[in-house]
Design a protein around this motif. Structure first.
Motif, short mmCIF file in Angstrom:
data_model
loop_
_atom_site.label_atom_id
_atom_site.label_comp_id
_atom_site.label_asym_id
_atom_site.label_seq_id
_atom_site.Cartn_x
_atom_site.Cartn_y
_atom_site.Cartn_z
N THR A 24 23.98 48.90 45.40
CA THR A 24 22.97 49.94 45.26
C THR A 24 23.52 51.33 45.60
O THR A 24 23.01 52.32 45.11
N ASN A 25 24.57 51.40 46.41
CA ASN A 25 25.14 52.71 46.73
C ASN A 25 26.32 53.05 45.82
O ASN A 25 27.05 54.00 46.08
N GLY A 26 26.53 52.28 44.77
CA GLY A 26 27.57 52.58 43.79
C GLY A 26 28.93 51.97 44.08
O GLY A 26 29.86 52.12 43.29
N ARG A 27 29.07 51.28 45.20
CA ARG A 27 30.34 50.64 45.54
C ARG A 27 30.53 49.41 44.66
O ARG A 27 29.58 48.69 44.38
N LYS A 28 31.74 49.16 44.23
CA LYS A 28 32.03 47.99 43.41
C LYS A 28 32.63 46.90 44.28
O LYS A 28 33.45 47.16 45.14
N ILE A 29 32.19 45.66 44.03
CA ILE A 29 32.77 44.50 44.71
C ILE A 29 33.25 43.53 43.62
O ILE A 29 32.72 43.52 42.51
N TYR A 30 34.26 42.76 43.95
CA TYR A 30 34.91 41.92 42.96
C TYR A 30 35.00 40.46 43.42
O TYR A 30 36.08 39.97 43.74
N PRO A 31 33.88 39.75 43.44
CA PRO A 31 33.95 38.33 43.81
C PRO A 31 34.46 37.49 42.64
O PRO A 31 34.55 37.97 41.50
N VAL A 32 34.81 36.27 42.93
CA VAL A 32 35.22 35.31 41.91
C VAL A 32 34.07 34.34 41.71
O VAL A 32 33.47 33.87 42.66
N GLY A 33 33.72 34.07 40.45
CA GLY A 33 32.62 33.18 40.15
C GLY A 33 33.07 31.95 39.39
O GLY A 33 33.93 32.04 38.50
N LEU A 34 32.49 30.82 39.73
CA LEU A 34 32.76 29.57 39.02
C LEU A 34 31.99 29.59 37.70
O LEU A 34 30.80 29.90 37.67
N VAL A 35 32.66 29.27 36.62
CA VAL A 35 32.03 29.24 35.30
C VAL A 35 31.41 27.86 35.09
O VAL A 35 32.10 26.85 35.15
N VAL A 48 23.84 33.00 43.70
CA VAL A 48 24.66 34.07 44.26
C VAL A 48 24.70 33.91 45.77
O VAL A 48 23.66 33.70 46.40
N ASN A 49 25.88 34.00 46.33
CA ASN A 49 26.03 33.93 47.78
C ASN A 49 25.20 35.03 48.43
O ASN A 49 25.14 36.15 47.94
N ILE A 50 24.56 34.72 49.55
CA ILE A 50 23.66 35.66 50.21
C ILE A 50 24.35 36.98 50.57
O ILE A 50 23.74 38.03 50.52
N GLN A 51 25.64 36.93 50.92
CA GLN A 51 26.33 38.17 51.27
C GLN A 51 26.37 39.13 50.08
O GLN A 51 26.22 40.33 50.24
N TYR A 52 26.54 38.62 48.87
CA TYR A 52 26.56 39.47 47.69
C TYR A 52 25.15 39.96 47.35
O TYR A 52 24.96 41.09 46.92
N ALA A 53 24.16 39.09 47.52
CA ALA A 53 22.78 39.49 47.26
C ALA A 53 22.40 40.67 48.14
O ALA A 53 21.82 41.65 47.68
N LYS A 54 22.76 40.60 49.42
CA LYS A 54 22.45 41.70 50.34
C LYS A 54 23.19 42.97 49.95
O LYS A 54 22.61 44.07 49.97
N GLU A 55 24.47 42.85 49.58
CA GLU A 55 25.24 44.04 49.17
C GLU A 55 24.69 44.67 47.90
O GLU A 55 24.81 45.87 47.69
N LEU A 56 24.08 43.85 47.05
CA LEU A 56 23.50 44.35 45.81
C LEU A 56 22.08 44.89 46.01
O LEU A 56 21.44 45.34 45.07
#
Length: 80
Positions: free
Chosen positions: A30-41, A50-58
């Motif tokens: 939400t503040n414009g920062r980009k994060i680069y997690p790896v996702g299982l296809v 989505v992992n809770i840590q990414y949900a909170k960051e988004l």
């Protein structure tokens, strides 16, 4: 759609190693920062988790989400 993905080795429920496809994702917070997690296809999935840590960051307020019971190929359900 076609995506370039890599693979990783991980153990299945019986302890056998299998190759699984993964993608590097680009998510913008939400503040414009980009994060680069790896996702299982999982091309056969009906939902994406989505992992809770990414949900909170988004900026997703997880306290306002409804709980859902999910079933996979195993014998039970998981409430998320």
């Amino acid at each position: 759609m076609k995506f370039r993905y890599t693979s990783t080795l991980s153990a299945d429920t019986r302890g056998h190693f299998v190759k699984r496809p993964v993608l590097k994702l680009e998510l913008t917070t939400t503040n414009g920062r980009k994060i680069y997690p790896v996702g299982l296809v999982d091309s056969g999935a009906d939902l994406t988790l989505v992992n809770i840590q990414y949900a909170k960051e988004l900026g997703i307020d997880v306290t306002k989400l409804k709980e859902k019971s999910m079933r996979g190929i195993g014998e039970g359900t998981v409430t998320t």
